[in-house]
Design an enzyme around this catalytic site. Sequence first.
Site, PDB file in Angstrom:
ATOM      1  CG  HIS A  53      -1.964  -1.040   1.213  1.00  0.00           C
ATOM      2  ND1 HIS A  53      -3.080  -0.967   2.015  1.00  0.00           N
ATOM      3  CD2 HIS A  53      -2.092  -2.191   0.494  1.00  0.00           C
ATOM      4  CE1 HIS A  53      -3.843  -2.016   1.797  1.00  0.00           C
ATOM      5  NE2 HIS A  53      -3.260  -2.784   0.881  1.00  0.00           N
ATOM      6  CD  GLU A  55      -1.919   4.593   3.114  1.00  0.00           C
ATOM      7  OE1 GLU A  55      -3.043   5.105   3.220  1.00  0.00           O
ATOM      8  OE2 GLU A  55      -1.676   3.611   2.353  1.00  0.00           O
ATOM      9  CB  CYS A  83      -6.528  -0.080   4.936  1.00  0.00           C
ATOM     10  SG  CYS A  83      -4.856  -0.769   4.948  1.00  0.00           S
ATOM     11  CB  CYS A  86      -2.043   1.793   5.990  1.00  0.00           C
ATOM     12  SG  CYS A  86      -1.672   0.990   4.413  1.00  0.00           S
TER      13      CYS A  86
END
Length: 156
Positions: A53, A55, A83, A86
């Site tokens: 992801h 992040e 999410c 993250c």
Amino acid sequence: MTHEDFMRIAISLSRENVEKGGGGPFGAVIVKDGRIVAKSSNMVTSSNDPTAHAEIAAIRLAAKELNSFDLSGCIIYTSCEPCPMCLGAIYWARISAVYYANTRFDAENIGFDDKFIYSELNLSMQERTLPSTQILHNEALDVFKSWGASQDKIPY
């Protein structure tokens, strides 16, 4: 630069990622003392890494750039509310603040549904959909006791 300037960079990364087909429409920028130390977009599908992801990738780059696993004093700007994975990484990295643009509900509206994970986190291990069975607790606990007694450990 302002918070809005840094967020526009994160949004631009997300837009570029959509245009080049690099992964999901997500971008993240990490700033310390007014300077960008890392930025990334989502690379899940392009790298076949479900943890890639924006992040997470930006945190990895920032930790390398700053030569530290402690990102205290850093701010993360992310094009979407983090999410659960993250958000956990942001807490583990000790990032001092999060600025986000889209919400998890905006993401859900285009097919990214983290609602299942959020609901699972509120359940006990036995109630979760993913079967989880504890085994060899005493053997693993011995390792934890060794860590606790070690004089050479680096706490984090």
